[in-house]
Design a protein around this motif. Structure first.
Motif: not given
Length: 376
Positions: A262-263, A296, A299-300, A304-305, A310, A315
């Motif tokens: 989790q983030v 959101e 997360t890109k 966070f890849t 994610v 998140v």
């Protein structure tokens, strides 16, 4: 004989008038650094070394939170503009309060502070080194102005209770302070008692400090502040072993390699600091939909890849200012629901925050402090 008794009584009354209140009002305060300071209490004139200190002053003096404040730092309107606007609407006189710069950046005006004749100056402990280096304590001592340190940021899970008791002593609100402390302890126990009993598996959590505030990635927390709150909420703080102090940074490669379950990102409306920034604008009365879109987008980022959090949508964003006030128990409850939704399906952090406002704060409660991609 009666004349003598009357004269004696009058003399005793005069002595009491001249010496009684000053003597009775002097209180020896021990601040969070262990310094003993004598202050005449209850204080009538206070300088707040940070505007966000109104979070705890208001909790102990809800009927007249600004009645004794004669000056404060100019940070609240930028760090938490919605809360500032709410206080300004209710107490328009605060627009005229003298403001100060920060101690750490060298813009605090000690001469201005002395001219306001405060009974006490309250500083956050993170300003201690700068205060000592500038020689302000000695300067203030010469003119009879005491300075005390509180802490809700560096080691809040250790210092919140003694800090609230200290403020209670200063304001003559000792019982209110104890009531607040009891409410806080009960609210935290609503989480920790369940975790102690059930002993669930702890998800790995990356706690990002002020995500999107700058292009750099990624600030986080060691084993205090939000890092400790994650542990109390039933998670494992990913950065605990990477950051030796309260605050620090982890690089994107460490996040990808750790692959957190989790983030949780801290956010707020920082338009006053970073106009149009990528920060997630949670806070007092915030727009959930707008905050979720910005969450959101975070997360890109490369850090966070491909991480598990994610992929599964785990998140979340939480109000950054929980890191600097005594309301951390609300954050602990909300994080517990994210980390262990089945265990805490009946726990209602919003209701806890509403009760805090109803019992202790002068403002009406407005939601907007939390947002999650699981709510899509």
């Amino acid at each position: 004989m009666r004349v003598v008794r009357r004269l004696a009584a009058a003399a005793f009354a005069l002595v009491a008038v001249l010496t009684g209140p000053a003597f009775a009002g002097m209180t020896k305060i021990t601040d969070v650094t262990g310094r003993e300071v004598e202050v005449e209490t209850p204080v009538r004139r206070v300088i707040l070394g940070e505007g966000r200190q109104i979070y705890f002053v208001a909790a102990l003096d809800r009927d007249a939170p600004f009645s004794h404040v004669v000056g404060w730092r100019d940070d609240l309107s930028k760090a938490d503009p919605e809360t500032y606007a709410a206080y300004l609407a209710k107490y328009p006189e605060i627009a005229k309060l003298p403001t100060f710069g920060g101690m750490k950046d060298g813009s605090f005006d000690v001469e201005q502070a002395i001219a306001l004749k405060p009974d006490v100056i309250i500083m956050n402990v993170d300003a201690k080194a700068a205060t000592e280096e500038a020689g302000y304590i000695e300067t203030l001592k010469k003119v009879g102005i005491p300075l005390v340190y509180v802490d809700f940021r560096e080691k809040p899970m250790i210092h919140t209770e003694p800090s609230m008791r200290l403020i209670g002593q200063l304001l003559g609100k000792e019982q209110v302070a104890e009531d607040f402390i009891a409410f806080r302890a009960k609210s935290i126990a609503a989480v920790t008692d369940v975790l102690d009993k059930e002993k669930p598996a702890r998800p790995l959590v990356f706690m990002e400090r002020a995500g999107g505030y700058s292009d750099d990635c990624c600030m986080s927390f060691g084993d205090e502040n939000f890092g400790r709150m994650v542990e109390l909420a039933g998670g494992t703080n990913m950065a605990k072993t990477m950051i030796p102090g309260t605050f620090g940074t982890v690089n994107p490669e460490q996040i990808i390699a750790s692959n957190p379950d989790q983030v949780i990102v801290t956010g707020g409306n920082w338009e006053g600091y970073v106009p149009g920034g990528a920060w997630v604008g949670v806070g007092y009365g915030a727009d959930d939909a707008k905050a979720r879109v910005k969450l959101e987008a975070l997360t890109k980022r490369p850090a966070f890849t491909g991480i598990k959090a994610v992929k599964t949508g785990q998140v979340h964003a939480i109000w950054h200012q929980f890191y600097n006030n005594p309301y951390q128990f609300v954050a602990i409850q909300e994080m517990a629901k994210w980390l262990h939704p089945n265990l805490f399906k009946d726990l209602d952090p919003d209701a806890t925050f509403k009760e805090l406002h109803a019992r202790f704060l002068p403002l009406d409660y407005k939601p907007g402090y939390f947002v999650s991609l699981t709510d899509r």
